[in-house]
Design an enzyme around this catalytic site. Structure first.
Site, short mmCIF file in Angstrom:
data_model
loop_
_atom_site.label_atom_id
_atom_site.label_comp_id
_atom_site.label_asym_id
_atom_site.label_seq_id
_atom_site.Cartn_x
_atom_site.Cartn_y
_atom_site.Cartn_z
N HIS A 49 0.78 -1.08 -0.15
CA HIS A 49 -0.12 0.00 -0.16
C HIS A 49 0.86 1.22 -0.01
O HIS A 49 1.82 1.35 0.71
CB HIS A 49 -0.85 -0.04 1.08
CG HIS A 49 -1.82 -1.06 1.18
ND1 HIS A 49 -2.97 -1.08 0.19
CD2 HIS A 49 -1.98 -2.17 1.98
CE1 HIS A 49 -3.66 -2.24 0.63
NE2 HIS A 49 -3.23 -2.98 1.52
N VAL A 172 5.18 -22.16 21.16
CA VAL A 172 5.63 -21.42 22.63
C VAL A 172 4.07 -21.83 23.37
O VAL A 172 3.32 -21.33 22.88
CB VAL A 172 5.79 -20.18 22.47
CG1 VAL A 172 6.31 -19.52 23.85
CG2 VAL A 172 7.04 -19.82 21.57
N SER A 336 -3.81 -5.29 7.95
CA SER A 336 -3.30 -4.58 6.76
C SER A 336 -2.91 -3.11 7.40
O SER A 336 -3.97 -2.61 8.14
CB SER A 336 -4.30 -4.53 5.72
OG SER A 336 -3.65 -4.02 4.45
C1 LIG Z 1 -7.32 -10.98 4.04
C2 LIG Z 1 -5.88 -10.28 4.38
C3 LIG Z 1 -5.61 -9.17 3.37
C4 LIG Z 1 -4.51 -8.44 3.55
N1 LIG Z 1 -4.05 -7.67 2.68
C5 LIG Z 1 -2.83 -7.11 2.74
C6 LIG Z 1 -2.41 -6.36 1.92
O1 LIG Z 1 -2.73 -6.34 0.58
N2 LIG Z 1 -1.18 -5.56 2.07
C7 LIG Z 1 -0.63 -5.57 3.34
O2 LIG Z 1 0.25 -4.87 3.46
N3 LIG Z 1 -1.09 -6.18 4.35
C8 LIG Z 1 -2.17 -7.10 4.16
N4 LIG Z 1 -2.58 -8.10 4.98
C9 LIG Z 1 -1.92 -7.99 6.27
C10 LIG Z 1 -0.81 -8.90 6.10
O3 LIG Z 1 -1.11 -10.03 5.77
C11 LIG Z 1 -0.40 -9.33 7.59
O4 LIG Z 1 -0.55 -8.23 8.39
C12 LIG Z 1 1.02 -9.72 7.97
O5 LIG Z 1 0.97 -10.96 6.93
C13 LIG Z 1 1.11 -10.26 9.39
O6 LIG Z 1 2.26 -10.71 9.60
P1 LIG Z 1 2.61 -11.31 11.06
O7 LIG Z 1 4.13 -11.77 10.90
O8 LIG Z 1 2.42 -10.53 12.01
O9 LIG Z 1 1.65 -12.58 11.06
P2 LIG Z 1 1.63 -14.06 10.53
O10 LIG Z 1 1.85 -14.13 9.18
O11 LIG Z 1 -0.02 -14.38 10.97
O12 LIG Z 1 2.47 -14.88 11.30
C14 LIG Z 1 2.48 -15.16 12.91
C15 LIG Z 1 3.21 -16.53 13.23
O13 LIG Z 1 3.10 -16.53 14.42
C16 LIG Z 1 3.06 -17.87 14.79
N5 LIG Z 1 2.65 -18.36 16.04
C17 LIG Z 1 1.60 -17.61 16.50
N6 LIG Z 1 1.62 -18.22 18.29
C18 LIG Z 1 2.66 -18.88 18.35
C19 LIG Z 1 3.37 -19.54 19.33
N7 LIG Z 1 2.75 -19.53 20.40
N8 LIG Z 1 4.57 -19.93 19.18
C20 LIG Z 1 5.02 -20.00 18.12
N9 LIG Z 1 4.60 -19.26 16.98
C21 LIG Z 1 3.55 -18.80 16.93
C22 LIG Z 1 2.11 -18.20 13.57
O14 LIG Z 1 2.04 -19.82 13.42
C23 LIG Z 1 2.43 -17.54 12.39
O15 LIG Z 1 3.21 -18.07 11.66
C24 LIG Z 1 -3.85 -8.70 4.71
C25 LIG Z 1 -4.23 -9.55 5.99
C26 LIG Z 1 -5.17 -10.30 5.62
C27 LIG Z 1 -5.76 -11.51 6.26
#
Ligand SMILES: Cc1cc2nc3c(=O)[nH]c(=O)nc-3n(C[C@H](O)[C@H](O)[C@H](O)COP(=O)(O)OP(=O)(O)OC[C@H]3O[C@@H](n4cnc5c(N)ncnc54)[C@H](O)[C@@H]3O)c2cc1C
Length: 477
Positions: A49, A172, A336
């Site tokens: 974005h 975890v 997002s």
């Molecule tokens: C439908 C949708 C559309 C989106 N579109 C966009 C977009 O176009 N552009 C944009 O910028 N963003 C977008 N986003 C947002 C973006 O995809 C997410 O914000 C981003 O992928 C988040 O990354 P993350 O690493 O925080 O979370 P995640 O990818 O969810 O990773 C978190 C990880 O933590 C692990 N975990 C959880 N609990 C534990 C535990 N107890 N022990 C060990 N591991 C654990 C999980 O298994 C997971 O692998 C969108 C999201 C969605 C759902």
């Protein structure tokens, strides 16, 4: 003992690992699943974005704009598919035109470059197949699309090359602290560290409350999609958003870096892991998409899928040290635009740690990564490669033109695949029109051979997703 443990290997955890791995410190990256990028990071729109949407002054605004600039260079360094295609917010009436002006102003305040309000003619010149009802748009030249899971995998691969211990299949389950040292227990092992970075996505509040007081709540919000075949992908050139109005935010119609068209998402509050797709939501998406283009042929749909946003009750990212636990940092509420913001969020984690103790940069570290993508090579390059290694001459996935050589390469990479979908995320094998109908068996065979396992141990994706259960009769599977 580690200096830092990062919990969660989505794009936020992987980016944090990537940047911290450039410093002299020991790091573990703990992940529940058997692969990185296997939650929200693999199921989203893949849009970088521009940054006109978040509230000025919010963390979302700050990290979105910085991340969108950084991601362009980083994707180049990491050989991650990235296309600076630009985005349009489409207006349908005078109220919408006013909203576009407001978004434009917001973009200016957030520091977004190359934003333009376009009239109908200018809009149609950029995107000829738009619905006749479109009367103008907000054009963000910096909007882009990427391969989101490749991005996270690449960040994690380089981090591992730089010495990060990636502990997959390590959920975890509890965290305690003794004499200033965290003891992190997973289903597999126990680890100690001085600092914790919580990047656990939809579970980040649960992980924080393993040791801290309640400081925020994560609200899981599901979004569903259509993924359409490549002939539909040719119809759309930019990321197309509908103007937010009292009807909601609408749905987006976007190209993907692989040449497909993606349509969605909706927004629905759900239980944590409910990744089901529903007829109701998909019908809604189909109907709303007509406002963008009424010529989308949904018979060309090759897959539906859903992802879960980790929305925080603060309505913003939570990027801070825990108020109840010293040296525990939350990277939470990563809805997002966190895919866009992730590289900037991870980049700044060192600033916190350096307020606690001085970590210096390593003399030598890796920043880049290179991949063979056979179908993108010239005829001469292909010939040269096949002469060196005949496995590149064997096409396994005909839809996506993926060779056996590329699949075998994955097993020599820093994070070898453990499932068929892990191979798909690394090579695109199985991503095409037939959705692995033709190549699935061959990919499963390679996985079986490389991991030295039985056929009934071959996983489609996560633990427990075995593709075969039992022998139907004596003999081979
Ligand atoms: C439908 C949708 C559309 C989106 N579109 C966009 C977009 O176009 N552009 C944009 O910028 N963003 C977008 N986003 C947002 C973006 O995809 C997410 O914000 C981003 O992928 C988040 O990354 P993350 O690493 O925080 O979370 P995640 O990818 O969810 O990773 C978190 C990880 O933590 C692990 N975990 C959880 N609990 C534990 C535990 N107890 N022990 C060990 N591991 C654990 C999980 O298994 C997971 O692998 C969108 C999201 C969605 C759902």
């Amino acid at each position: 003992m580690y200096d830092v443990i990062i919990i969660g290997a989505g794009v936020v955890g992987c980016s944090t690992a990537y940047w911290l791995s450039q410093y002299k410190m020991s790091i573990a990256l703990l992940e529940t699943h058997n692969d990185v990028a296997n939650a929200a990071t693999k199921a989203n729109s893949g849009c970088m974005h521009a940054g006109y949407d978040p509230e000025p002054g919010s963390l979302m605004a700050k990290y979105n704009v910085e991340g969108s600039i950084m991601a362009k260079e980083l994707c180049q360094k990491l050989d991650v598919p990235y296309d600076n295609c630009g985005s349009l917010v489409l207006a349908y009436n005078q109220d919408d035109i006013q909203t576009l002006q407001d978004l434009y102003q917001r973009g200016q305040q957030n520091g977004v470059k190359d934003l333009y309000v376009l009239d109908e003619k200018q809009t149609r010149e950029l995107e000829p197949l738009l619905n006749k009802k479109v009367v103008g748009s907000l054009y963000a030249k910096t909007g882009a699309i990427i391969d989101p899971w490749q991005f996270a995998i690449a960040l994690a691969e380089v981090a591992v090359e730089n010495g990060v211990d990636l502990k997959l299949s390590n959920e975890v389950q509890s965290i305690t602290k003794e004499d200033g040292i965290f003891i992190v227990s997973t289903n597999k092992d126990q680890y100690q560290c001085k600092y914790i970075i919580n990047a656990a996505g939809v579970y980040s509040d649960v992980v924080h409350e393993m040791i801290g007081k309640k400081e925020f709540t994560i609200i899981p919000v599901r979004g569903q999609y259509y993924l359409l075949d490549k002939n539909e992908g040719e119809k759309v050139k930019h990321i197309l958003f509908q103007c937010p109005s009292k009807l909601g935010k609408g749905v987006a119609v976007c190209p993907t870096v692989h040449g497909n068209m993606i349509v969605g998402p909706d927004a629905e509050m759900v239980e944590f892991e409910d990744l089901a797709t529903t007829a109701k939501a998909l019908n809604y998406i189909k109907e709303r998409s007509i406002l963008t283009m009424d010529c989308i042929n949904f018979r060309e749909n090759i897959r539906n899928f859903a992802g879960i946003r980790a929305r925080s009750d603060r309505g913003d990212f939570i990027i801070e040290e825990s108020k109840s636990v010293e040296n525990f940092y939350n990277l939470a509420g990563m809805a997002s635009p966190a895919l866009t913001a992730a590289c900037a969020i991870g980049y700044h984690v060192i600033d916190w740690l350096n307020t606690k103790e001085k970590f210096t940069r390593k003399e030598n570290y890796q920043e880049t990564r290179k991949k063979v993508r056979f179908k993108d090579l010239s005829f001469e390059q292909k010939n040269e490669l096949v002469a060196k290694n005949p496995a590149y001459g064997k096409i396994v996935c005909r839809c996506e033109h993926v060779t056996e050589g590329e699949i075998l390469d994955c097993f020599n990479s820093p994070i070898p695949p453990k499932s068929m979908d892990a191979i798909k995320r690394r090579t695109n094998a199985g991503m095409g029109r037939c959705q692995s109908g033709f190549c699935g068996e061959r990919v499963a065979m390679i996985l079986k051979e490389k991991l030295n396992i039985e056929f009934n141990e071959v996983l489609l994706d996560k633990e427990g997703s075995n593709i075969l259960m039992n022998k139907a009769k004596e003999g081979e599977y």
